[in-house]
Design a protein around this motif. Sequence first.
Motif, PDB file in Angstrom:
ATOM      1  N   GLY A  87       0.722  -1.199   0.118  1.00 48.83           N
ATOM      2  CA  GLY A  87      -0.035  -0.126  -0.162  1.00 48.83           C
ATOM      3  C   GLY A  87       0.758   1.319  -0.084  1.00 48.83           C
ATOM      4  O   GLY A  87       0.493   2.152  -0.762  1.00 48.83           O
ATOM      5  N   PHE A 116       0.419   3.203  -3.376  1.00 47.78           N
ATOM      6  CA  PHE A 116      -0.298   4.599  -3.075  1.00 47.78           C
ATOM      7  C   PHE A 116       0.453   5.591  -2.513  1.00 47.78           C
ATOM      8  O   PHE A 116      -0.129   6.994  -2.271  1.00 47.78           O
ATOM      9  N   ILE A 159      -0.853   5.556   3.653  1.00 45.22           N
ATOM     10  CA  ILE A 159      -1.696   4.466   3.089  1.00 45.22           C
ATOM     11  C   ILE A 159      -1.271   3.314   4.165  1.00 45.22           C
ATOM     12  O   ILE A 159      -1.785   2.338   4.912  1.00 45.22           O
TER      13      ILE A 159
END
Length: 123
Positions: A82, A86, A90
């Motif tokens: 993550g 992102f 995150i």
Amino acid sequence: MTESYVALAAPLLMVIALSALVVSVTRGAAEGRIARNGSIGIRTSSTQAYGQAWTAGHAAALPSVRRTWWVALAAVPASLAGQAVFGGDIGVGVAIAALLLETVVLLQAGKVATAAARNSGLP
């Protein structure tokens, strides 16, 4: 290593440490190596009632408590992925969600322990 990955280290270590601690304590109590006490273990009125209830409750809860390892096992790569995909925080959010999920697992384990302790009979 960027600052966001440094920020991710603490919650991921907490996820792993929580799992290691609760599995170790629960196993120790289930095997009779950790006696009934007021500091560590699953401390409900039912598990604290007497020694046999303490051991029975922890033995019954151990399979549930071990599920925290699965949460940790999934959280580490999910947090890192993550963070990589992102960015931002995150990964930290995923790690915090894993801590919350571990808490839910432990609450369920407490219910299992309480039920087993109540059904363990009187000393």
